[in-house]
Design a protein around this motif. Structure first.
Motif, mmCIF file in Angstrom:
data_model
loop_
_atom_site.group_PDB
_atom_site.id
_atom_site.type_symbol
_atom_site.label_atom_id
_atom_site.label_comp_id
_atom_site.label_asym_id
_atom_site.label_seq_id
_atom_site.Cartn_x
_atom_site.Cartn_y
_atom_site.Cartn_z
ATOM 1 N N GLN A 152 0.876 -1.170 0.000
ATOM 2 C CA GLN A 152 0.000 0.000 0.000
ATOM 3 C C GLN A 152 0.915 1.222 0.000
ATOM 4 O O GLN A 152 1.272 1.767 1.046
ATOM 5 N N ALA A 153 1.305 1.627 -1.194
ATOM 6 C CA ALA A 153 2.358 2.628 -1.318
ATOM 7 C C ALA A 153 2.021 3.625 -2.416
ATOM 8 O O ALA A 153 1.197 3.358 -3.300
ATOM 9 N N GLU A 154 2.673 4.775 -2.336
ATOM 10 C CA GLU A 154 2.530 5.808 -3.356
ATOM 11 C C GLU A 154 3.903 6.400 -3.648
ATOM 12 O O GLU A 154 4.825 6.319 -2.830
ATOM 13 N N LEU A 155 4.016 7.010 -4.832
ATOM 14 C CA LEU A 155 5.234 7.712 -5.233
ATOM 15 C C LEU A 155 4.905 9.170 -5.488
ATOM 16 O O LEU A 155 3.936 9.488 -6.180
ATOM 17 N N LEU A 156 5.730 10.051 -4.904
ATOM 18 C CA LEU A 156 5.602 11.489 -5.103
ATOM 19 C C LEU A 156 6.960 12.029 -5.536
ATOM 20 O O LEU A 156 7.961 11.841 -4.846
ATOM 21 N N VAL A 157 7.012 12.694 -6.691
ATOM 22 C CA VAL A 157 8.232 13.329 -7.178
ATOM 23 C C VAL A 157 8.071 14.839 -7.052
ATOM 24 O O VAL A 157 7.063 15.404 -7.486
ATOM 25 N N ILE A 158 9.072 15.492 -6.450
ATOM 26 C CA ILE A 158 9.025 16.940 -6.259
ATOM 27 C C ILE A 158 10.205 17.571 -6.986
ATOM 28 O O ILE A 158 11.368 17.347 -6.630
ATOM 29 N N ASP A 159 9.912 18.357 -8.010
ATOM 30 C CA ASP A 159 10.928 19.084 -8.772
ATOM 31 C C ASP A 159 11.230 20.389 -8.044
ATOM 32 O O ASP A 159 10.369 21.255 -7.911
ATOM 33 N N ASP A 160 12.463 20.533 -7.592
ATOM 34 C CA ASP A 160 12.872 21.702 -6.812
ATOM 35 C C ASP A 160 13.374 22.823 -7.719
ATOM 36 O O ASP A 160 14.482 23.329 -7.555
ATOM 37 N N GLY A 161 12.537 23.204 -8.694
ATOM 38 C CA GLY A 161 12.892 24.317 -9.573
ATOM 39 C C GLY A 161 14.037 24.009 -10.506
ATOM 40 O O GLY A 161 14.903 24.871 -10.751
ATOM 41 N N SER A 162 14.069 22.805 -11.063
ATOM 42 C CA SER A 162 15.166 22.398 -11.949
ATOM 43 C C SER A 162 15.282 23.327 -13.146
ATOM 44 O O SER A 162 14.281 23.841 -13.667
ATOM 45 N N THR A 163 16.531 23.508 -13.613
ATOM 46 C CA THR A 163 16.791 24.359 -14.779
ATOM 47 C C THR A 163 17.236 23.536 -15.983
ATOM 48 O O THR A 163 17.518 24.097 -17.037
ATOM 49 N N ASP A 164 17.296 22.217 -15.835
ATOM 50 C CA ASP A 164 17.619 21.358 -16.968
ATOM 51 C C ASP A 164 16.328 20.790 -17.551
ATOM 52 O O ASP A 164 15.258 21.418 -17.430
ATOM 53 N N ALA A 165 16.378 19.623 -18.133
ATOM 54 C CA ALA A 165 15.200 19.037 -18.779
ATOM 55 C C ALA A 165 14.333 18.230 -17.812
ATOM 56 O O ALA A 165 13.413 17.529 -18.257
ATOM 57 N N THR A 166 14.574 18.351 -16.514
ATOM 58 C CA THR A 166 13.794 17.579 -15.547
ATOM 59 C C THR A 166 12.279 17.775 -15.704
ATOM 60 O O THR A 166 11.527 16.790 -15.678
ATOM 61 N N PRO A 167 11.767 19.010 -15.877
ATOM 62 C CA PRO A 167 10.311 19.161 -16.033
ATOM 63 C C PRO A 167 9.765 18.385 -17.233
ATOM 64 O O PRO A 167 8.701 17.762 -17.145
ATOM 65 N N GLN A 168 10.492 18.409 -18.352
ATOM 66 C CA GLN A 168 10.044 17.693 -19.541
ATOM 67 C C GLN A 168 10.101 16.184 -19.340
ATOM 68 O O GLN A 168 9.193 15.439 -19.743
ATOM 69 N N VAL A 169 11.176 15.722 -18.703
ATOM 70 C CA VAL A 169 11.300 14.286 -18.418
ATOM 71 C C VAL A 169 10.180 13.831 -17.496
ATOM 72 O O VAL A 169 9.566 12.779 -17.698
ATOM 73 N N LEU A 170 9.882 14.642 -16.497
ATOM 74 C CA LEU A 170 8.826 14.294 -15.548
ATOM 75 C C LEU A 170 7.471 14.268 -16.236
ATOM 76 O O LEU A 170 6.645 13.371 -15.979
ATOM 77 N N GLU A 171 7.227 15.213 -17.122
ATOM 78 C CA GLU A 171 5.963 15.235 -17.857
ATOM 79 C C GLU A 171 5.812 13.984 -18.720
ATOM 80 O O GLU A 171 4.726 13.397 -18.813
ATOM 81 N N GLN A 172 6.916 13.558 -19.345
ATOM 82 C CA GLN A 172 6.878 12.348 -20.161
ATOM 83 C C GLN A 172 6.587 11.119 -19.303
ATOM 84 O O GLN A 172 5.805 10.238 -19.690
ATOM 85 N N LEU A 173 7.201 11.053 -18.129
ATOM 86 C CA LEU A 173 6.957 9.925 -17.222
ATOM 87 C C LEU A 173 5.507 9.899 -16.747
ATOM 88 O O LEU A 173 4.898 8.835 -16.635
ATOM 89 N N LEU A 174 4.952 11.069 -16.496
ATOM 90 C CA LEU A 174 3.554 11.147 -16.076
ATOM 91 C C LEU A 174 2.624 10.674 -17.191
ATOM 92 O O LEU A 174 1.580 10.057 -16.935
#
Length: 303
Positions: free
Chosen positions: A36-58
């Motif tokens: 009974q688990a969940e995953l939460l990813v928190i982007d700490d204002g990344s300036t690289d491609a992290t937001p795009q990578v995270l959007e693709q994973l979502l």
């Protein structure tokens, strides 16, 4: 899921780790069905491609995990936000360049079922090096008393804790969250307060694969100097450390000064190195018997 439905929350803080974030996320998603688990990813204002990578994973794993983005505030601020946002009773903070070991969530679920009073579960881990080498670190039995645990963690280095390879009940943050003025060594005050105040157990199974690399915040001299010896005050604040353990403060101050001495010496900052060594000796004369440090201090006389 409601708060009461989630046993374990895995929080991945992400800051400019676009390259390794998919590896970390997929290592957790592969076993969410085992608990009974969940995953939460928190982007700490990344300036690289992290937001795009995270959007693709979502998109690829729609509905399988949550993500949010916040202004950059450092690792402590991300973990504190994770404590607020997570719905689980237990929290695991997995770095974005590490992996959850296969079977970790199932093993933790079984352990919690058999040790329901435990508030800190310490597991083993694998260290993974740049050359591909892997070294397994088995977890050692915990000392019996809070004093022995805190001393083992802060001074004797016989108690080892690694984020990703331990699970903490949310109750342990009542004495204090992660100190946001510290940009490294921020986990030491929290781990110390848990060992001092809460029931702890060990789980003799690797829970994480921890990747070792030279640009770790642990090796950032600027941030180490910023944390300085003020970190000692944070660890031994009355809210975090019980009165009966305050007598360990002076020895830990000496230990912290020796650590800063070593970091400055290695970086060629000999002025600060001399100052930290002198302060370590003033805090605890036994520092003179730490020969690996004393040899370096003697060499400083000729620099």
């Amino acid at each position: 899921m409601r708060l009461t439905d989630v046993l374990i929350s895995i929080v991945i803080p992400a800051y400019n780790y676009a390259k390794t974030l998919p590896r970390a996320v997929n290592s957790v998603l592969a076993q969410l069905g085992d608990a009974q688990a969940e995953l939460l990813v928190i982007d700490d204002g990344s300036t690289d491609a992290t937001p795009q990578v995270l959007e693709q994973l979502l998109t690829e794993h729609a509905g399988s995990f949550r993500a949010l983005r916040k202004p950059n505030g450092g690792l402590s601020s991300v973990r504190n936000r994770g404590i607020e946002e997570a719905r689980g009773q237990y929290l695991i903070f997995l770095d974005a360049d590490d992996e959850m070991a296969p079977g970790a969530l199932a093993a933790l679920t079984r352990h919690i079922s058999s040790h329901p009073d435990s508030r800190l579960i310490i597991g083993g881990h694998w260290s993974v090096f740049d050359d591909g080498r892997r070294v397994q670190h088995a977890v050692k039995p915990l000392p019996a008393t809070p004093r022995q645990r805190v001393r083992g963690y802060l001074l004797d280095k016989t108690v080892s804790l690694s984020n990703g390879a331990c699970a903490m009940h949310r109750e342990v943050f009542a004495p204090g969250n992660y100190p946001e003025h510290l940009r490294n060594v921020e986990d030491i005050p929290v781990f110390a307060q848990v060992l001092a105040r809460f029931p702890c157990t060990v789980l003799d199974q690797p829970l994480a694969l921890i990747y070792k690399h030279g640009d770790s915040m642990r090796h950032d001299l600027k941030q180490s100097l910023a944390a300085g010896v003020g970190m000692v005050d944070e660890v031994f604040s009355s809210a975090r450390m019980p009165q009966e353990l305050q007598d360990l403060r002076q020895a830990f101050l000496a230990q912290r000064c020796l650590s800063l001495f070593r970091d400055c010496y290695s970086a060629g900052d000999y002025v600060n190195a001399k100052a930290f060594y002198a302060r370590a000796v003033r805090a605890n004369l036994r520092s003179l018997t730490r020969w690996s440090y004393t040899r370096k201090a003697i060499r400083l006389l000729f620099k």
